[in-house]
Design an enzyme around this catalytic site. Sequence first.
Site, PDB file in Angstrom:
ATOM      1  N   MET A  21       0.841  -1.206   0.000  1.00 20.76           N
ATOM      2  CA  MET A  21       0.000   0.000   0.000  1.00 20.76           C
ATOM      3  C   MET A  21       0.881   1.263   0.000  1.00 20.76           C
ATOM      4  SD  MET A  21      -3.391  -0.923   2.123  1.00 20.76           S
ATOM      5  CE  MET A  21      -2.774  -0.590   3.753  1.00 20.76           C
ATOM      6  N   GLY A  22       2.154   1.105  -0.376  1.00 18.27           N
ATOM      7  CA  GLY A  22       3.027   2.271  -0.459  1.00 18.27           C
ATOM      8  C   GLY A  22       3.524   2.726   0.896  1.00 18.27           C
ATOM      9  N   GLY A  27      10.968  -2.786   5.546  1.00 17.02           N
ATOM     10  CA  GLY A  27      10.208  -4.043   5.568  1.00 17.02           C
ATOM     11  C   GLY A  27       9.729  -4.401   4.174  1.00 17.02           C
ATOM     12  N   HIS A  28       9.126  -3.431   3.493  1.00 19.07           N
ATOM     13  CA  HIS A  28       8.688  -3.654   2.107  1.00 19.07           C
ATOM     14  C   HIS A  28       9.895  -4.019   1.217  1.00 19.07           C
ATOM     15  CE1 HIS A  28       5.521  -0.619   3.426  1.00 19.07           C
ATOM     16  NE2 HIS A  28       4.787  -1.640   3.060  1.00 19.07           N
ATOM     17  N   GLY A 138       4.840 -10.294   4.113  1.00 22.45           N
ATOM     18  CA  GLY A 138       5.606 -10.208   5.352  1.00 22.45           C
ATOM     19  C   GLY A 138       4.913 -10.943   6.489  1.00 22.45           C
ATOM     20  N   GLN A 144      -2.879 -12.269   7.958  1.00 19.94           N
ATOM     21  CA  GLN A 144      -3.086 -11.995   6.532  1.00 19.94           C
ATOM     22  C   GLN A 144      -2.342 -13.028   5.669  1.00 19.94           C
ATOM     23  OE1 GLN A 144      -2.797  -7.920   4.741  1.00 19.94           O
ATOM     24  NE2 GLN A 144      -0.762  -8.600   4.151  1.00 19.94           N
ATOM     25  N   SER A 177       4.098   1.293   8.047  1.00 22.81           N
ATOM     26  CA  SER A 177       3.793   2.631   7.520  1.00 22.81           C
ATOM     27  C   SER A 177       3.096   3.460   8.582  1.00 22.81           C
ATOM     28  CB  SER A 177       2.913   2.507   6.283  1.00 22.81           C
ATOM     29  OG  SER A 177       3.519   1.646   5.341  1.00 22.81           O
ATOM     30  N   ARG A 178       2.338   2.801   9.472  1.00 21.60           N
ATOM     31  CA  ARG A 178       1.568   3.523  10.486  1.00 21.60           C
ATOM     32  C   ARG A 178       2.454   4.062  11.622  1.00 21.60           C
ATOM     33  NH1 ARG A 178      -2.696  -0.447   9.008  1.00 21.60           N
ATOM     34  NH2 ARG A 178      -4.436   0.808   8.217  1.00 21.60           N
TER      35      ARG A 178
HETATM   36  P1  AMP Z   1       1.408  -2.920   3.506  1.00 20.50           P
HETATM   37  O1  AMP Z   1       1.965  -1.886   2.596  1.00 20.50           O
HETATM   38  O2  AMP Z   1       1.359  -2.518   4.932  1.00 20.50           O
HETATM   39  O3  AMP Z   1       0.116  -3.508   2.988  1.00 20.50           O
HETATM   40  O4  AMP Z   1       2.449  -4.121   3.474  1.00 20.50           O
HETATM   41  C1  AMP Z   1       2.813  -4.727   2.266  1.00 20.50           C
HETATM   42  C2  AMP Z   1       3.588  -5.988   2.556  1.00 20.50           C
HETATM   43  O5  AMP Z   1       4.755  -5.676   3.304  1.00 20.50           O
HETATM   44  C3  AMP Z   1       2.781  -7.004   3.402  1.00 20.50           C
HETATM   45  O6  AMP Z   1       3.041  -8.310   2.918  1.00 20.50           O
HETATM   46  C4  AMP Z   1       3.360  -6.791   4.775  1.00 20.50           C
HETATM   47  O7  AMP Z   1       3.257  -7.932   5.606  1.00 20.50           O
HETATM   48  C5  AMP Z   1       4.804  -6.491   4.454  1.00 20.50           C
HETATM   49  N1  AMP Z   1       5.431  -5.783   5.566  1.00 20.50           N
HETATM   50  C6  AMP Z   1       4.990  -4.662   6.178  1.00 20.50           C
HETATM   51  N2  AMP Z   1       5.793  -4.332   7.208  1.00 20.50           N
HETATM   52  C7  AMP Z   1       6.757  -5.284   7.259  1.00 20.50           C
HETATM   53  C8  AMP Z   1       7.893  -5.514   8.105  1.00 20.50           C
HETATM   54  N3  AMP Z   1       8.183  -4.709   9.125  1.00 20.50           N
HETATM   55  N4  AMP Z   1       8.656  -6.593   7.863  1.00 20.50           N
HETATM   56  C9  AMP Z   1       8.367  -7.430   6.845  1.00 20.50           C
HETATM   57  N5  AMP Z   1       7.324  -7.273   6.009  1.00 20.50           N
HETATM   58  C10 AMP Z   1       6.532  -6.210   6.208  1.00 20.50           C
END
Ligand code: AMP
Length: 281
Positions: A21-22, A27-28, A138, A144, A177-178
């Site tokens: 989601m950007g 992590g991303h 992740g 999820q 992101s939060r």
């Molecule tokens: P999001 O943008 O929050 O929807 O996350 C996109 C992907 O990045 C999802 O598969 C998340 O689980 C992964 N993700 C987000 N934060 C982390 C993190 N700290 N470590 C590893 N993967 C992450």
Amino acid sequence: MKQVARQARAEGRSTGFVPTMGALHAGHLSLVHTALAECQPVIASIFVNPTQFGPTEDFQKYPRTFEADGKKLEEAGVDYLFAPDSSEIYPPGFRTSVNVEGLSDRLDGRSRPGHFRAVATIVLKLLEIVQPQKAFFGRKDAQQARIIRQMARDLHLDSEIVVCPIIREPDGLAMSSRNAYLQPDERRAATILFRALDGARISISRGERDALRLTAAMREMIRSEPLAELDYAELVDAETLEPVTRLRGVCLALLAVRIGAVRLIDNLLIEERDGSLLATL
Ligand code: AMP
């Protein structure tokens, strides 16, 4: 996007896909690096999916840093960025959704009704468009990832679902992101999730196997932080996501905690190996 994806498939190339989601962070990017090591081409998506936000949640103010994100993906070596418009993804009259029964109404699903139905639906749509050999998620969002794996299995999807480790800040806070919403005092308080899970990890390494004692200790730890409000602390079987009383096989300790207006999640993976338990943050 479909044309590019079809062509890659026709050429026998192994497409890797990283949906996001950007507001990209390390992590991303760790998912992107894993994808780049295993696949070619690598496609990332940025889509802030409106349907997975509850009516009182942060869809409008969700951080959007599209320019910077594009640069990070390009520098990392991603081949394509798919950033569809909401009106393309949900044209007028859109009616179909997919729900992974049982796994979707517990834990985060109880606090966020409809969330996982929306997540499963958008991920299925993206997988249908991109047709990747492998899609990377992740473990930060463990429920999820479990739901998406189940969906891929149940619907005979061609994509392999790869779950990657949690990337953390130096003080242990799981990157999200939060985290950008946190005020300085809240940012300090937010490490309570990591500290509670690390406490559980240490207890497990000392031989604790009783799930009730472990969850009680985590809850107490969260309560000790004045800025933290516990949503749930649970120890569940990693396959069924049902609570366990004793640790065995593969389990997850899962936390959801509100710090001010920000809801954070984190988890500890506990795996039985040769009779002993290995806990990974
Ligand atoms: P999001 O943008 O929050 O929807 O996350 C996109 C992907 O990045 C999802 O598969 C998340 O689980 C992964 N993700 C987000 N934060 C982390 C993190 N700290 N470590 C590893 N993967 C992450």
